[in-house]
Design an enzyme around this catalytic site. Structure first.
Site, short mmCIF file in Angstrom:
data_model
loop_
_atom_site.label_atom_id
_atom_site.label_comp_id
_atom_site.label_asym_id
_atom_site.label_seq_id
_atom_site.Cartn_x
_atom_site.Cartn_y
_atom_site.Cartn_z
N ASP A 331 0.85 -1.19 0.00
CA ASP A 331 0.00 0.00 0.00
C ASP A 331 0.88 1.24 0.00
O ASP A 331 1.90 1.30 0.72
CB ASP A 331 -0.88 0.03 1.26
CG ASP A 331 -2.21 -0.67 1.02
OD1 ASP A 331 -2.38 -1.23 -0.08
OD2 ASP A 331 -3.04 -0.71 1.94
N ASP A 374 -4.20 2.46 -5.26
CA ASP A 374 -2.83 2.63 -4.76
C ASP A 374 -2.34 1.34 -4.10
O ASP A 374 -1.45 1.38 -3.25
CB ASP A 374 -2.78 3.79 -3.77
CG ASP A 374 -3.64 3.56 -2.55
OD1 ASP A 374 -3.36 4.14 -1.50
OD2 ASP A 374 -4.61 2.74 -2.64
#
Length: 458
Positions: A331, A374
């Site tokens: 992440d 993302d």
């Protein structure tokens, strides 16, 4: 159209041939086992006949030895006048009893045949001799003046004739020796020997006839067994030929078609022809859908790495491969602030930068993928827990470069959770990596952790 093709299939069915061959093989097997059992039974009969013959000879020798031993001891007693030979005589007669033991052992298996009757006759003659032998021992005992109470009961029970009681010591000894060495005594010993010889000849003839019969039946059964083996051999060769014609040859043709990526020839048995038609239908569908499959395998247009669809295909591919691998879930920390503060164009540049780091930072055999906005993932092939430190150092180096940019882009960092598997992409691998990622986020982000026992999975 498909049903019409399938209805037009003609050929020999492997299932039918298989059932016929199984039936023939089972029938031959049963017949062969039956013949083998019969051979075994005949062999046992021959072996049993030989065992009986050997046992009979052993017991015949036992009876002969016992009778000879009694004669030897009584003669030694009359010659040496030593009472130990009289004691040995009655030890054999009353304790060892080889003659009676031999006949008793033969009674169960041979009673009623001539060989047994001859041996019983020999024992009867031997017992007749015992009366003379005991009388001779009585004479010696009287001549030697042995106390009555020290004599065996059998000797005590024999009274001397009136004429013998008045004999002198020398005369008693002489008469005792005449009894056990005389012509009458030897004639009885000869009758014993004749009876034993007749017994041996009888058992030899009986065993010979029995073994001849068993041998003839054994040879006949073995001839049947040889014929059955020959038939089974022919049936086996026929089976191999059918396998070559109906299975192996079509398989070779089909393998070549698959290697050359072309439609299969319709050849072989019914089942293979049916298979070829089905394969050809699938082949046509595959070609028609190839463009769509290529599209699904396309890379992410922004970052240039595998997209979510490609990642799912990779997961499925590694599910069926029993190999060691690792999974990283990545992440970009607080990426929303980058988008809100610098705009989406800068955010896209950051994502491309992260993807490039993941692609260049790992091996060519590893698979980085963008699986969300993302969110990234990396499948690490041929990876084991011993390599955990190397992965953590790579992530630390990436974070250092992302936190100290020299390209004008804003600072970002990566939170990474990982897990290992020795058995390909297992069902719980993603959850374990996600659990490790959760721990990283809970502990300040910007780091890498691998799954450990006790971490909570969803």
């Amino acid at each position: 159209m498909e049903e019409k093709k399938k209805k037009q299939v003609r050929g020999i069915r492997i299932s039918t041939v298989n059932m016929i061959m199984i039936f023939i093989s089972c029938a031959l097997y049963v017949l062969l086992i039956t013949a083998t059992v019969r051979v075994s039974d005949r062999y046992k009969d021959v072996h049993s006949s030989m065992d009986d013959y050997i046992a009979f000879e052993e017991n015949e020798a036992l009876l002969t030895d016992g009778s000879a031993y009694l004669t030897e001891q009584v003669r030694l007693y009359t010659v040496t006048l030593e009472p130990q030979y009289m004691e040995a005589y009655f030890t054999e007669a009353n304790v060892t009893k080889r003659r009676e033991t031999a006949l008793e052992e033969l009674k169960t298996s041979h009673e009623g045949n001539k060989a047994y009757e001859y041996l019983a006759e020999a024992l009867g003659h031997s017992n007749d001799l015992m009366n003379d032998e005991i009388y001779a021992m009585r004479l010696i005992s009287e001549a030697q003046g042995y106390p009555e109470d020290r004599l065996p009961e059998e000797v005590q029970a024999v009274p001397l004739n009136d004429g013998d009681q008045n004999m002198s010591q020398e005369e008693m000894i002489r008469k005792a020796r005449e009894i056990v060495f005389g012509t009458s005594y030897q004639e009885v010993k000869t009758r014993i020997s004749d009876s034993v010889n007749s017994s041996v000849e009888s058992i030899h003839e009986m065993t010979h006839q029995q073994m001849l019969g068993d041998a003839e039946e054994l040879e006949s059964t073995m001839a049947i067994q040889r014929r059955l083996i020959s038939i089974l051999f022919v049936e086996t060769i026929a089976t191999f030929l059918l396998i070559i014609m109906l299975i192996i040859k079509p398989l070779r043709v089909y393998v070549n078609c698959i290697k050359e990526e072309k439609m299969m020839e319709i050849t072989g048995s019914y089942e293979f022809k049916y298979l070829a038609l089905t394969y050809n239908d699938i082949f046509e569908i595959k070609n028609a859908n190839e463009a769509m499959l290529r599209y699904r395998a396309e890379h992410d247009p922004l970052t240039g790495i595998v997209n979510r669809g490609g990642f799912e295909q990779l997961k499925n591919m590694f599910r069926v491969k029993d190999v060691a691998l690792g999974l990283l879930i990545v992440d970009v920390d607080k990426f929303k602030l980058v988008n809100d503060g610098y705009g989406h164009e800068v955010g896209d540049q950051v994502l491309k930068k992260v993807a490039a780091f993941l692609k260049d930072g790992f091996r060519a055999t590893d698979y980085p993928a963008r699986i969300g906005g993302d969110e990234f993932a990396v499948i690490l092939t041929s990876m084991s827990e011993e390599m955990q430190g190397a992965v953590e150092r790579k992530i630390a180096e990436m974070n250092d470069r992302l936190m100290h940019p020299n390209d004008g882009l804003p600072q970002v960092s990566l939170s990474v959770g990982g897990a290992f598997s020795e058995n390909g992409f297992t069902d719980d691998l993603y959850q374990k990596a996600d659990a490790a990622l959760y721990v990283v986020k809970e502990n300040g982000r910007c780091g890498c952790r691998f799954y450990e026992e006790g971490m909570k999975t969803s």
